[in-house]
Design a protein around this motif. Structure first.
Motif, short mmCIF file in Angstrom:
data_model
loop_
_atom_site.label_atom_id
_atom_site.label_comp_id
_atom_site.label_asym_id
_atom_site.label_seq_id
_atom_site.Cartn_x
_atom_site.Cartn_y
_atom_site.Cartn_z
N UNK A 1 0.83 -1.20 0.00
CA UNK A 1 0.00 0.00 0.00
C UNK A 1 0.87 1.25 0.00
N UNK A 2 1.95 1.19 0.73
CA UNK A 2 2.89 2.30 0.76
C UNK A 2 4.30 1.75 0.71
N UNK A 3 5.20 2.61 0.30
CA UNK A 3 6.59 2.20 0.20
C UNK A 3 7.36 2.83 1.35
N UNK A 4 8.17 2.04 2.05
CA UNK A 4 8.92 2.64 3.16
C UNK A 4 9.76 3.79 2.64
N UNK A 5 9.75 4.88 3.35
CA UNK A 5 10.52 6.02 2.84
C UNK A 5 12.01 5.83 3.17
N UNK A 6 12.77 6.70 2.63
CA UNK A 6 14.23 6.59 2.67
C UNK A 6 14.85 6.08 3.97
N UNK A 7 14.60 6.75 5.06
CA UNK A 7 15.20 6.34 6.33
C UNK A 7 14.75 4.94 6.74
N UNK A 8 13.51 4.63 6.45
CA UNK A 8 12.99 3.32 6.80
C UNK A 8 13.66 2.24 5.95
N UNK A 9 13.94 2.56 4.71
CA UNK A 9 14.59 1.57 3.85
C UNK A 9 16.00 1.29 4.33
N UNK A 10 16.67 2.32 4.75
CA UNK A 10 18.02 2.14 5.29
C UNK A 10 17.96 1.27 6.53
N UNK A 11 17.05 1.61 7.40
CA UNK A 11 16.91 0.85 8.64
C UNK A 11 16.58 -0.61 8.34
N UNK A 12 15.72 -0.84 7.39
CA UNK A 12 15.35 -2.20 7.03
C UNK A 12 16.57 -2.97 6.53
N UNK A 13 17.41 -2.27 5.82
CA UNK A 13 18.62 -2.90 5.31
C UNK A 13 19.52 -3.33 6.47
N UNK A 14 19.59 -2.51 7.46
CA UNK A 14 20.40 -2.84 8.63
C UNK A 14 19.77 -3.98 9.41
N UNK A 15 18.45 -3.95 9.51
CA UNK A 15 17.75 -5.04 10.20
C UNK A 15 18.04 -6.34 9.47
N UNK A 16 18.11 -6.26 8.16
CA UNK A 16 18.36 -7.45 7.35
C UNK A 16 19.78 -7.97 7.50
N UNK A 17 20.72 -7.07 7.44
CA UNK A 17 22.12 -7.49 7.47
C UNK A 17 22.77 -7.55 8.84
N UNK A 18 22.31 -6.70 9.73
CA UNK A 18 22.89 -6.70 11.07
C UNK A 18 21.84 -6.46 12.15
N UNK A 19 20.92 -7.39 12.26
CA UNK A 19 19.84 -7.23 13.23
C UNK A 19 20.33 -7.03 14.66
N UNK A 20 21.43 -7.68 15.00
CA UNK A 20 21.94 -7.55 16.36
C UNK A 20 22.38 -6.12 16.68
N UNK A 21 22.89 -5.46 15.66
CA UNK A 21 23.36 -4.08 15.87
C UNK A 21 22.17 -3.20 16.23
N UNK A 22 21.05 -3.46 15.61
CA UNK A 22 19.85 -2.68 15.90
C UNK A 22 19.41 -2.93 17.33
N UNK A 23 19.40 -4.19 17.70
CA UNK A 23 19.00 -4.55 19.05
C UNK A 23 19.90 -3.90 20.09
N UNK A 24 21.20 -3.95 19.81
CA UNK A 24 22.14 -3.32 20.76
C UNK A 24 21.91 -1.82 20.87
N UNK A 25 21.72 -1.19 19.72
CA UNK A 25 21.56 0.26 19.73
C UNK A 25 20.28 0.72 20.42
N UNK A 26 19.28 -0.15 20.40
CA UNK A 26 18.00 0.24 20.99
C UNK A 26 17.77 -0.32 22.38
N UNK A 27 18.73 -1.11 22.87
CA UNK A 27 18.57 -1.68 24.21
C UNK A 27 18.65 -0.58 25.25
N UNK A 28 17.84 -0.70 26.28
CA UNK A 28 17.88 0.33 27.31
C UNK A 28 18.91 -0.02 28.37
#
Lengths: 98, 98
Positions: free
Chosen positions: B71-98
């Motif tokens: 229905x919609x296409x992820x915009x630029x920042x979201x696409x970048x983030x998705x790429x990181x989630x795809x290639x380095x999911x752990x990095x995302x988890x670490x960066x967002x851990x409290x």
DNA sequence: AGGACTATACGGCAATGCCGTAGTCCGTTC
DNA sequence: GAACGGACTACGGCATTGCCGTATAGTCCT
């Protein structure tokens, strides 16, 4: 560093590890996404101009400007990405390398 | 703090210094941001439901739905983030851990 | 059949993305 | 000191997305 601050970090790390280990319940795990981000500060620490910052991490230059000038607030996905850029810039570079 | 964690931070600092030193070319470096992303595929590989995927990486559930349903296409920042989630999911988890 | 879980589908407003352009500040070079 | 390029501020403006809510459909289990 205060004990309180340390505990906060440790809790975060424990959560992350639990998640990575599969110990945590993946259905209930929920990250916190900050409502505001100091983009200028993040960029300053990396020592990049607005243009270089945008080009390096994939942002649109116009968006970076809007964010820094307080004209617009980075939306959710952008805030998450900014957090990663702040904490793990290398991961972003690796993920976007061609 | 573990040596590994320290090395990671140091690497980041080294990169920043390289930029400041002019060792790295700030102006020419430019990442490639894909125009489209197969969100459903990325999520499937992680074995998460839409809800868990959203909660784990910080996306709004409604956005994930819009993306997967075309229905919609992820915009630029979201696409970048998705790429990181795809290639380095752990990095995302670490960066967002409290 | 009834319930829990997951995903599809979409109406609709507010907000941002992104483009373009003009003006300002500043250090440098002629 | 005038001219220049680089970096940044400021903002008009349209298209697009974010994100909310709700209704519907499919699957699996008891």
């Amino acid at each position: 560093m205060s004990k309180r601050a340390f505990d906060k970090i440790k809790t975060g790390l424990d959560d992350a590890r639990a998640y990575l280990d599969g110990t945590a319940d993946k259905r209930r795990y929920r990250v916190y996404v900050p409502e505001t981000m100091d983009v200028k500060k993040i960029r300053a620490r990396l020592g990049l101009s607005q243009e270089a910052f945008a080009a390096t991490y994939g942002f649109a230059l116009s968006a970076v400007r809007d964010w820094e000038q307080g004209r617009r607030r980075p939306e959710r996905s952008a805030r998450i990405l900014l957090k990663i850029v702040q904490k793990e810039p290398d991961a972003v570079t690796r993920a976007l390398a061609r």
